[in-house]
Design an enzyme around this catalytic site. Structure first.
Site, PDB file in Angstrom:
ATOM      1  N   ASP A   1       0.776  -1.116   0.050  1.00 54.08           N
ATOM      2  CA  ASP A   1       0.076  -0.113   0.010  1.00 54.08           C
ATOM      3  C   ASP A   1       0.968   1.481  -0.031  1.00 54.08           C
ATOM      4  O   ASP A   1       0.770   2.087  -0.744  1.00 54.08           O
ATOM      5  CB  ASP A   1      -1.086   0.155   1.151  1.00 54.08           C
ATOM      6  CG  ASP A   1      -0.369  -0.091   2.323  1.00 54.08           C
ATOM      7  OD1 ASP A   1       0.779  -0.796   2.618  1.00 54.08           O
ATOM      8  OD2 ASP A   1      -0.993  -0.098   3.694  1.00 54.08           O
TER       9      ASP A   1
ATOM     10  N   ASP B   1      -0.719  -7.120 -10.139  1.00 51.16           N
ATOM     11  CA  ASP B   1      -1.832  -6.748 -11.098  1.00 51.16           C
ATOM     12  C   ASP B   1      -2.268  -5.079 -10.784  1.00 51.16           C
ATOM     13  O   ASP B   1      -2.190  -4.383 -11.797  1.00 51.16           O
ATOM     14  CB  ASP B   1      -3.219  -7.466 -10.692  1.00 51.16           C
ATOM     15  CG  ASP B   1      -4.024  -7.648 -11.701  1.00 51.16           C
ATOM     16  OD1 ASP B   1      -4.049  -6.859 -12.780  1.00 51.16           O
ATOM     17  OD2 ASP B   1      -4.928  -8.285 -11.769  1.00 51.16           O
TER      18      ASP B   1
ATOM     19  N   ASP C   1      -0.631  -1.904 -13.255  1.00 46.74           N
ATOM     20  CA  ASP C   1      -1.581  -0.863 -14.157  1.00 46.74           C
ATOM     21  C   ASP C   1      -1.693   0.463 -13.729  1.00 46.74           C
ATOM     22  O   ASP C   1      -1.474   1.378 -14.580  1.00 46.74           O
ATOM     23  CB  ASP C   1      -3.142  -1.429 -13.841  1.00 46.74           C
ATOM     24  CG  ASP C   1      -3.626  -2.302 -15.000  1.00 46.74           C
ATOM     25  OD1 ASP C   1      -2.775  -3.144 -15.348  1.00 46.74           O
ATOM     26  OD2 ASP C   1      -4.801  -2.498 -15.140  1.00 46.74           O
TER      27      ASP C   1
END
Ligand code: NAD
Length: 368
Positions: free
Chosen positions: A225, A249, A253
């Site tokens: 995070d 993932d 992105d």
């Protein structure tokens, strides 16, 4: 020595359009650099379903296992949305990744100077950005058992399991350290060791591999995070980031969009080394089949071209030629040539898919 072999799978939608531009570049290498690739072509996705009733035939799968590298365009489209899950176009891609055991997914986030204004971040935060995210691709929460939706009393419960073995973590860590040695020599490993046991194991194994095999590479650890925050705050602090399937993932992105359009983003998925010492490999643009623009000459071929540049670097040991091709792309952009997805600046020259390919080939010519 035999020629480098390449299986081309253009796929659906804009896949064949962008692949046609890569074909021009492959032909250029044959004509001008005396590098002949043994190129074969096959079907994957919806077009394979139309022809054979399956998104990937066994013959194409066998071919993919036997070549030095596979280059894929894109799969899918509205025509196939109502197909049974087992024969959906994406199953062809998933079968390739699974049977080739492509466990390391490389997603570069590189900002070309000419496109720095396209980022949603300030120009000085992204200009010159060049980072590589290595995402574990074949294990973790997308594959772990038990999984499913079960009934508990009066309500349904959705279950997925995050599961990693030491060897799965170690092999993707090695991929990241090897890459770092060829780049900025820094790896940042991201997990959630503060709240997940799999994260604790991830951190331990990455540290062990580092100490035993790659002490020359600088290693840091970050909670995923916090990593997401740092990617938006100051992405240039990173060189190689290694992380698990789920976090990779999301982070890849996010990092990719720092650099502008989906039409610019290449990727590579690498597996274990073959007999020739090079990894099994599948290269593909990050974008999908873009049915909204297919057949209109609007697709940006650069993501597919840069995927081929990655193949030159990682499968064919042609790093200098990969540099040449990437420089050709950079020069074309610096000249102001833009496909429809990149238009918006004043003074840009709109070009079609095929004009963009021709312009890249012309820059290759002038590099000689
Ligand atoms: P998409 O990536 O195909 O398109 C998203 C948007 O970006 C569209 O507006 C499209 O026009 C644009 N775009 C994408 N690539 C471009 C390019 N090279 N040049 C210019 N503009 C480009 O994603 P989607 O619309 O969510 O999905 C369309 C189909 O593709 C679906 O069937 C989906 O399942 C499939 N898909 C396939 C892959 C793959 O093959 N790896 C990946 C993602 C989606």
């Amino acid at each position: 020595m035999s020629n480098p072999s390449l299986l081309i799978l253009p796929g659906d939608g804009i896949g064949p359009e962008v692949m046609a531009e890569v074909r021009k570049i492959i032909d250029w290498y044959g004509a001008k650099r005396d590098v002949t690739f043994d190129v074969s072509e096959g079907l994957v996705g919806g077009c394979s379903y139309d022809a054979h009733g399956t998104p990937l035939t066994d013959e194409t799968m066998d071919k993919a296992q036997s070549v030095d590298a596979v280059l894929l365009g894109a799969v899918g489209g509205p025509k196939y949305d109502s197909l049974d899950f087992s024969v959906k176009p994406e199953r062809g891609l998933l079968r390739l990744r699974k049977e080739m055991d492509l466990y390391a997914n490389l997603r570069p986030a590189q900002c070309f100077d000419a496109l720095a204004d396209f980022s949603s971040l300030k120009k000085d935060v992204v200009a010159g950005l060049d980072i590589m995210i290595v995402r574990e691709l074949t294990s973790g929460i997308y594959f772990g058992e038990p999984r499913g939706i079960i009934k508990e009393g009066n309500e349904r419960v959705g279950i997925n399991t995050q599961r990693y073995t030491e060897s799965e973590i170690a092999r993707v860590a090695r991929s990241a350290f090897e890459l770092a040695r060829k780049r900025g020599n820094k790896v940042c490993s991201m997990e959630k060791a503060n709240v997940m046991e799999s994260g604790i194991l991830w951190r331990d194994v990455v540290t062990e591999v580092h100490q035993a095999e790659y002490p020359d590479v600088e290693l840091s650890h970050m909670y995923a995070d916090a990593g997401a925050m740092q990617l938006c705050r100051w992405p240039k602090q990173f060189d190689v980031i290694v992380t698990d399937n789920l976090f990779g993932d999301l982070l890849s992105d996010a990092a990719a969009m720092l650099t502008g359009s989906l039409g610019m983003l290449p990727s590579a998925s690498l597996g274990a080394p073959m007999e020739n010492g090079r990894p099994k490999a599948l290269y593909e643009p990050v974008h999908g089949s873009a049915p909204d623009i297919a057949g209109q000459g609007k697709a940006n071929p650069i993501a597919c071209v840069l995927s081929f540049a990655m193949a030159l670097r990682y499968s064919f040991d042609m790093g200098a030629e990969a540099d040449r091709l990437e420089k050709a792309v950079e020069d074309v952009l610096a000249d102001g040539l833009r496909t429809a997805d990149l238009l918006g600046e004043e003074g840009a020259t709109p070009v079609s898919t095929s004009e963009m390919g021709d312009a890249i080939v012309a820059k290759l010519d002038s590099s000689l």
